[in-house]
Design a protein around this motif. Structure first.
Motif, PDB file in Angstrom:
ATOM      1  N   ARG A   1       0.797  -1.124  -0.011  1.00 38.53           N
ATOM      2  CA  ARG A   1       0.118   0.036  -0.053  1.00 38.53           C
ATOM      3  C   ARG A   1       0.851   1.080   0.079  1.00 38.53           C
ATOM      4  NH1 ARG A   1      -4.608  -2.148  -1.505  1.00 38.53           N
ATOM      5  NH2 ARG A   1      -5.577  -3.820   0.077  1.00 38.53           N
ATOM      6  N   LYS A   2       0.201   2.448  -0.316  1.00 35.41           N
ATOM      7  CA  LYS A   2       1.018   3.709  -0.307  1.00 35.41           C
ATOM      8  C   LYS A   2       1.165   4.364   1.089  1.00 35.41           C
ATOM      9  CE  LYS A   2      -0.043   4.702  -5.184  1.00 35.41           C
ATOM     10  NZ  LYS A   2      -0.440   5.988  -6.260  1.00 35.41           N
ATOM     11  N   ASN A   3       0.288   4.270   1.817  1.00 32.67           N
ATOM     12  CA  ASN A   3       0.307   5.099   3.057  1.00 32.67           C
ATOM     13  C   ASN A   3       0.589   4.479   4.150  1.00 32.67           C
ATOM     14  OD1 ASN A   3      -0.964   7.418   1.693  1.00 32.67           O
ATOM     15  ND2 ASN A   3      -3.138   6.525   1.802  1.00 32.67           N
ATOM     16  N   PHE A   4       1.495   4.939   4.773  1.00 35.33           N
ATOM     17  CA  PHE A   4       1.796   4.484   6.120  1.00 35.33           C
ATOM     18  C   PHE A   4       0.734   4.435   7.238  1.00 35.33           C
ATOM     19  CE2 PHE A   4       5.845   4.970   4.403  1.00 35.33           C
ATOM     20  CZ  PHE A   4       6.778   4.083   5.413  1.00 35.33           C
ATOM     21  N   GLU A   5       0.677   3.459   7.878  1.00 28.14           N
ATOM     22  CA  GLU A   5      -0.370   3.446   8.919  1.00 28.14           C
ATOM     23  C   GLU A   5      -0.261   4.158  10.063  1.00 28.14           C
ATOM     24  OE1 GLU A   5      -0.973  -0.612  10.409  1.00 28.14           O
ATOM     25  OE2 GLU A   5      -1.699  -1.436   8.243  1.00 28.14           O
ATOM     26  N   GLN A   6       1.272   4.450  10.299  1.00 27.31           N
ATOM     27  CA  GLN A   6       1.618   5.570  11.357  1.00 27.31           C
ATOM     28  C   GLN A   6       2.808   6.252  11.005  1.00 27.31           C
ATOM     29  OE1 GLN A   6       2.112   4.154  15.316  1.00 27.31           O
ATOM     30  NE2 GLN A   6       2.370   6.286  16.305  1.00 27.31           N
ATOM     31  N   ASP A   7       2.867   7.554  10.640  1.00 28.60           N
ATOM     32  CA  ASP A   7       3.973   8.235  10.299  1.00 28.60           C
ATOM     33  C   ASP A   7       4.879   8.788  11.715  1.00 28.60           C
ATOM     34  OD1 ASP A   7       4.122   8.311   7.554  1.00 28.60           O
ATOM     35  OD2 ASP A   7       2.429   9.730   7.576  1.00 28.60           O
ATOM     36  N   PRO A   8       6.093   8.612  11.572  1.00 28.70           N
ATOM     37  CA  PRO A   8       6.821   9.318  12.803  1.00 28.70           C
ATOM     38  C   PRO A   8       6.667  10.667  12.759  1.00 28.70           C
ATOM     39  CG  PRO A   8       8.416   8.905  11.041  1.00 28.70           C
ATOM     40  CD  PRO A   8       7.031   8.377  10.471  1.00 28.70           C
ATOM     41  N   GLN A   9       6.658  10.979  14.193  1.00 35.30           N
ATOM     42  CA  GLN A   9       6.102  12.628  14.312  1.00 35.30           C
ATOM     43  C   GLN A   9       7.472  13.429  15.012  1.00 35.30           C
ATOM     44  OE1 GLN A   9       3.459  13.936  13.969  1.00 35.30           O
ATOM     45  NE2 GLN A   9       2.536  12.039  13.231  1.00 35.30           N
ATOM     46  N   GLY A  10       7.659  14.658  14.627  1.00 31.45           N
ATOM     47  CA  GLY A  10       8.850  15.215  15.194  1.00 31.45           C
ATOM     48  C   GLY A  10       8.855  15.610  16.612  1.00 31.45           C
ATOM     49  N   LYS A  11       9.969  15.686  17.204  1.00 29.58           N
ATOM     50  CA  LYS A  11      10.212  15.875  18.633  1.00 29.58           C
ATOM     51  C   LYS A  11      11.049  16.866  18.876  1.00 29.58           C
ATOM     52  CE  LYS A  11       8.618  11.047  19.846  1.00 29.58           C
ATOM     53  NZ  LYS A  11       7.658  11.405  20.733  1.00 29.58           N
ATOM     54  N   GLU A  12      10.882  17.415  20.310  1.00 26.90           N
ATOM     55  CA  GLU A  12      11.956  18.390  20.700  1.00 26.90           C
ATOM     56  C   GLU A  12      12.284  17.631  21.911  1.00 26.90           C
ATOM     57  OE1 GLU A  12      10.944  22.254  21.231  1.00 26.90           O
ATOM     58  OE2 GLU A  12      10.606  22.481  18.774  1.00 26.90           O
ATOM     59  N   VAL A  13      13.651  17.120  22.466  1.00 24.38           N
ATOM     60  CA  VAL A  13      13.687  16.459  23.521  1.00 24.38           C
ATOM     61  C   VAL A  13      15.309  16.960  24.196  1.00 24.38           C
ATOM     62  CG1 VAL A  13      12.898  14.106  22.805  1.00 24.38           C
ATOM     63  CG2 VAL A  13      15.052  14.507  22.094  1.00 24.38           C
ATOM     64  N   PRO A  14      15.196  16.934  25.423  1.00 24.74           N
ATOM     65  CA  PRO A  14      16.252  17.435  25.969  1.00 24.74           C
ATOM     66  C   PRO A  14      17.581  16.543  25.879  1.00 24.74           C
ATOM     67  CG  PRO A  14      14.863  16.380  27.707  1.00 24.74           C
ATOM     68  CD  PRO A  14      14.134  16.436  26.278  1.00 24.74           C
ATOM     69  N   ILE A  15      18.879  17.054  25.901  1.00 23.56           N
ATOM     70  CA  ILE A  15      19.825  16.358  25.540  1.00 23.56           C
ATOM     71  C   ILE A  15      19.943  15.110  26.997  1.00 23.56           C
ATOM     72  CG2 ILE A  15      21.283  17.755  27.217  1.00 23.56           C
ATOM     73  CD1 ILE A  15      23.745  17.356  24.760  1.00 23.56           C
ATOM     74  N   ASN A  16      20.513  14.078  26.355  1.00 27.20           N
ATOM     75  CA  ASN A  16      20.478  12.698  27.288  1.00 27.20           C
ATOM     76  C   ASN A  16      19.168  12.211  27.388  1.00 27.20           C
ATOM     77  OD1 ASN A  16      23.424  12.967  27.422  1.00 27.20           O
ATOM     78  ND2 ASN A  16      22.922  14.346  29.267  1.00 27.20           N
ATOM     79  N   GLY A  17      18.163  12.732  26.966  1.00 23.86           N
ATOM     80  CA  GLY A  17      16.665  12.300  26.991  1.00 23.86           C
ATOM     81  C   GLY A  17      16.661  11.195  25.882  1.00 23.86           C
ATOM     82  N   MET A  18      15.516  10.218  26.053  1.00 27.67           N
ATOM     83  CA  MET A  18      15.219   9.097  25.011  1.00 27.67           C
ATOM     84  C   MET A  18      14.271   9.524  24.007  1.00 27.67           C
ATOM     85  SD  MET A  18      13.485   5.270  25.851  1.00 27.67           S
ATOM     86  CE  MET A  18      14.840   4.889  26.780  1.00 27.67           C
ATOM     87  N   ILE A  19      14.717   9.098  22.623  1.00 25.85           N
ATOM     88  CA  ILE A  19      13.951   9.549  21.547  1.00 25.85           C
ATOM     89  C   ILE A  19      13.272   8.389  21.144  1.00 25.85           C
ATOM     90  CG2 ILE A  19      14.069  10.467  19.313  1.00 25.85           C
ATOM     91  CD1 ILE A  19      16.474  11.964  19.933  1.00 25.85           C
ATOM     92  N   VAL A  20      12.018   8.163  20.909  1.00 29.19           N
ATOM     93  CA  VAL A  20      11.310   7.061  20.518  1.00 29.19           C
ATOM     94  C   VAL A  20      10.644   7.664  19.153  1.00 29.19           C
ATOM     95  CG1 VAL A  20       9.486   5.185  20.694  1.00 29.19           C
ATOM     96  CG2 VAL A  20      11.313   5.974  22.618  1.00 29.19           C
ATOM     97  N   LEU A  21      10.722   7.033  18.072  1.00 34.96           N
ATOM     98  CA  LEU A  21      10.150   7.441  16.846  1.00 34.96           C
ATOM     99  C   LEU A  21       9.254   6.254  16.417  1.00 34.96           C
ATOM    100  CD1 LEU A  21      12.797   9.602  14.721  1.00 34.96           C
ATOM    101  CD2 LEU A  21      10.927  10.257  16.335  1.00 34.96           C
TER     102      LEU A  21
END
Length: 942
Positions: free
Chosen positions: A153-173
């Protein structure tokens, strides 16, 4: 053993002639093989078929058929069976060869499966095929191989969202790829480069397709894309921007500075910077003060003083005598200077009348010596008595002309002595000097507004300092030289002690800058009754307003609210040190006011806002009429919000009461703005014309002199101008120039007048003015053209050109209630609040609205409100109350709309109503206000 050549068929598969035919063919092959190979090894003859290659699962890409293969040994025959039915013999492609290692015959069979065959199958499971191989002992079946049509299919069921995270924090996309057969494999791209968890232990790509960065680094900032692919196609998700920000941290405090005064009570400072680390990528600035101050007491230096000389010694044989003294009255302490001069003295004890052999001359000459000394002393005494008698006889006139050439030009100096009571030659002998003043400075013949004084009202005890033939500075006796010591105060760096003296007198109540007639001024007061719709209170022409938001008052309730500008003396008497009033003291109430959300108060100020040069505080008056600090304008607080513009301060307040904005200059570069205006009026029945120059704090409230001028017939002769006045302790000079000498005359020594620095700096919203009196030579003279120069010594200058009258219009609206009091229509306000108060995955919440409206500091105050968006819009209303359109709000919403249209273009295909395509808001000029696509489809805007 012998072969059985009986007819066999697959159990349960004798349903068609084709199947029977295949079985018969296989049976005949078995019999023929048995007869032709009677000597075959038993191990070979007695083996069931073994599959060397079984059919594998396959996917049909587009319209290309797939091939299924089987190989078995020993095998006399192999046939495919698909979905429970035998495949026709004609569709099989078979070949046979001998395995050189085992000597067994290997049979290989292949069939083609088309897309149409798979699409035409409608079974409970996927399309499948297996192989059936025959040998002498029986049959063997292979595994089932499924055949499926591949797609993605063409469309993703869930696109990743932009984030602003502090340094040393965890990033989950998060990423959920499009549906596909076979299931798509997911890879992650950062800035179009492939990410690998094997190359970076900090990155974890999970089986659920999510990307996890365990500890965010600055290098992890970038644009991330989820890439899904299978045998059919590749798909790219929307790009997610990740920003790793660094919140600011304070550095260590510096050492305490030296006391800023060499003697007495002063201030020590220490500072720190928000550089450990510095804010980065939108990180929060450090909370708290960057400068701390404590009081200090510097020990005043005591210079040494000489004791009395000792008695002369006896005349020695060398005709000399000595005496000595010591530096002990007092001894030098605390960096004081040593005594100047010699500690010992030697002189000839015979006035040089000494023989060459150093023996003294005959004592008979001493009679002549002492006789001469006595005659000289008597002559000096007679001269002193004569001078004292002369001065006593001439002091009745109260004047001592030091320089008889005072009118000859150049630099002259007059000194008018203190008057005697009842002297008929003086202007006024009834007023007594104030002996409590502790400093000496001269002040101009200028007085504060509040009483209709004439230019040359009788003044007590005048002291005149003529700087040139065109400059004069006049001062009253309360500023004459009295030597009572003034206590030291805290001032910025090298501010003059004149300032200290003024602050001290103000603190003790001896100096009241509001003027002697301030008590008679009427209070500036406005009232209004407000209900649930809210409204606005405005004190006309003062720059002071109060916005009551919609919904602040409960339904079915109303409050009579008031706002008062205090023009009394309490505003300045209780301020401490170098603090000055930067705007009017404003009170709003009633005291028991109970509202659901804060009100927005606007107060005009006169400071050139600069955190390095000013310490600006918001103060509130307590019940015992003392001032307490609420917050510094550079701080962040959850109890109050303060937004400083160039000319106004906007406050969000929860508690009614009296508020004032005060400032303390930290350096001599601190600037407060002055507004300069010149008024003129012709005295009835005379040839005189009066020019009055006002120097007031640059706030609309301080510039209330127009009303008084109207009552006395004054006409504004030039547009008011602004003059920056620095805290450098230098005075303000006002001079008149270019007066037509053949048409007008001016009194001598009044072409230049002067305000002392403390008068101007500590005026505290009270107007100062001075006057120039001109006289026509002829009644036919109907025009006056001249220039008024206002300049600060070692500072800025401003020129007022007197040439024509200027008409002005005044604001008279004091209160508005209901929808007409607001720039934003209620329906639009409610929709904006509904859109931005709810956080959503696309990040369009009230914080984005605050950022686009440039109100993104002290977000903690908004966060505690029930509706942050409503409070933000109320602050915007207060900030733009003088503008007639919604341009800034329109621009902000348009920018948010553009950001959203770039990030999610597919929403336009979903039938959702974009704010930009719905019915628009219109500004005051009829221009549409673009809005933002909300998280949920909103109704059409009205």
């Amino acid at each position: 053993m012998g072969l059985r050549c009986n007819s066999e068929k697959d159990p349960g598969d004798g349903r068609s002639t084709n199947i029977l035919f295949l079985i018969v063919q296989a049976h005949r092959a078995l019999c023929a093989t048995g007869d032709a190979q009677p000597d075959a090894p038993p191990s070979v003859q007695g083996t069931l078929p073994h599959f060397i290659q079984e059919p594998e699962d396959a996917y049909i890409v587009k319209s290309n058929p797939i091939k299924l293969r089987c190989r078995a040994a020993p095998a006399l025959q192999i046939f495919f069976k698909c979905n429970g039915e035998w495949v026709h013999q004609n569709e099989h492609f078979s070949q046979e060869y001998k395995d050189l290692n085992t000597g067994l015959k290997v049979r290989e069979v292949m069939i083609n499966v088309s897309r149409q065959q798979v699409e035409d199958f409608h079974g409970p499971e996927d399309y499948w095929c297996l192989c059936v191989a025959w040998s002498h002992l029986g049959t063997s079946k292979s595994r089932k191989a499924t055949v499926r049509i591949a797609y993605l299919r063409k469309n993703f069921e869930q696109d990743p969202q932009g984030k602003e995270v502090p340094i040393n924090g965890m990033i989950v996309l998060h990423c959920r790829p499009p549906e596909g057969v076979p299931v798509a494999e997911v890879e992650w791209l950062k800035n179009e480069e492939l990410l690998s968890s094997q190359a970076d232990d900090n990155i974890d790509t999970r089986a659920d397709h999510n990307l996890i960065i365990n500890e965010a680094r600055l290098s992890d900032s970038g644009n991330y894309t989820c890439l899904a692919s299978n045998i059919v196609a590749k798909r790219r998700s929307a790009t997610a921007t990740v920003i790793v920000f660094v919140n600011g941290g304070w550095s260590l405090w510096t050492e305490w500075s030296a006391c800023n005064v060499p003697c007495g009570r002063g201030v020590q400072k220490r500072s720190r910077t928000c550089t450990n680390p510095a804010p980065l990528n939108g990180g929060a600035f450090c909370e708290g003060m960057s400068v701390q101050k404590i009081t200090c007491n510097a020990l005043c230096p005591i210079d040494g003083g000489w004791d009395e000389w000792t008695v002369w010694t006896v005349c020695s044989s060398q005709c000399e005598r000595q005496r000595s003294r010591e530096c002990n009255s007092p001894a030098p302490r605390h960096r004081g200077k040593m005594c100047e001069g010699n500690s010992e003295a030697t002189e000839n004890c015979t006035d040089g009348l000494c023989t060459q052999s150093k023996t003294c001359m005959d004592g008979s000459n001493d009679v002549a010596l002492y006789s001469g000394l006595g005659a000289g002393i008597i002559a000096v005494a007679i001269l002193v008595v004569a001078v004292m008698l002369y001065r006593k006889n001439h002091s009745e006139y109260g004047v001592d002309v030091i320089d008889s050439s005072a009118l000859a030009g150049g630099f002259q100096s007059f000194n008018f002595k203190t008057t005697r009571q009842g002297n008929p030659l003086l202007l006024n002998s009834s007023m007594q000097p104030d002996l409590t003043v502790g400093r000496t400075y001269s002040t101009p013949l200028c007085f504060q507004d509040g009483a209709d004084k004439e230019l040359f009202d009788p003044l007590p005890d005048i002291k005149v300092k003529v700087q040139s033939s065109f400059m004069v500075s006049l001062g009253v006796a309360e500023r004459a030289e009295f030597h009572a010591k003034a206590p030291a105060e805290t001032f910025p760096r090298d501010l003059s002690r004149d300032y200290s003296s003024t602050a001290d007198r103000r603190k003790k109540g001896l100096l009241t800058l509001n003027g002697p007639f301030s008590a008679s001024k009427e209070l500036l007061r406005t009232t209004g009754v407000f209900g649930h719709p809210g409204g606005r209170l405005v004190v006309p022409n003062t720059g002071v307003g109060l916005l009551v938001p919609h919904g602040a008052v409960a339904e079915n309730m109303s409050w009579e609210m008031y706002m008062v500008i205090n023009q009394g003396e309490t505003s300045v008497q209780t301020l401490e040190g170098c603090e000055i009033l930067l705007g009017p003291e404003v009170t709003y109430g009633p005291p028991g006011l109970d509202l659901f959300c804060p009100v927005a108060m606007t107060i005009a100020h006169c400071a050139e806002v600069d955190a390095e040069n000013w310490n600006i505080q918001l103060k509130r008056k307590t019940q015992d009429s003392k001032w307490e600090d609420v917050m510094a304008v550079e701080e962040e607080s959850t109890s109050c919000y303060c937004l400083m513009d160039s000319t106004s301060c906007h406050l969000l307040l929860d508690q009614p009461g009296s508020y004032a904005l005060v400032g303390e200059p930290l350096t001599q570069a601190a600037v407060k703005r002055l507004k300069l205006a010149v008024f003129g009026s012709m005295e009835a029945g005379s040839m005189s014309y009066s020019l009055r120059v006002y120097c007031v704090d640059d706030t609309p409230h301080a510039f209330q002199v127009r009303e008084g001028e109207k009552s006395r017939g004054g006409q504004l002769l030039e547009e008011p101008k602004m003059l920056p006045f620095r805290a450098n302790t230098f005075s303000l000079q006002v001079s008149i120039q270019d007066v037509p000498q053949f048409l007008w005359s001016i009194k001598p020594f009044t072409t230049c007048q002067e305000f002392s620095f403390p008068q101007v700096w500590c005026s505290n919203q009270q107007p100062l003015h001075c006057a120039f009196s001109l006289e026509r030579y002829s009644p036919a003279t109907a025009q006056l053209s001249c220039k008024i120069s206002v300049r600060q010594v070692k500072g800025h200058e401003q020129i007022l050109q007197v040439y024509t009258a200027v008409a002005e219009t005044d604001c008279t609206i004091t209160s508005q209630t209901g929808p007409k009091a607001f720039k934003i229509p209620l329906s639009i306000r409610q929709r904006i609040c509904a859109t931005f108060d709810t956080a959503n995955a696309k990040g369009k919440d009230w914080q984005l609205l605050a950022q686009k409206l440039h109100l993104d500091r002290n977000l903690g105050y908004f966060a505690k409100q029930q509706s942050p968006s409503a409070v933000i819009l109320s602050l915007w209303e207060a900030r733009h109350q003088d503008t007639a359109d919604l341009d800034s709000l329109a621009s902000a919403l348009e920018e948010i709309g553009k950001i959203h249209s770039k990030s999610s273009p597919k929403d336009q295909d979903d039938g959702r109503c974009e704010w930009s395509t719905c019915r628009p808001i219109t500004t005051g000029r009829g221009e549409p206000v673009p809005a933002v696509d909300p998280p949920t489809p909103p109704p059409p805007l009205v």
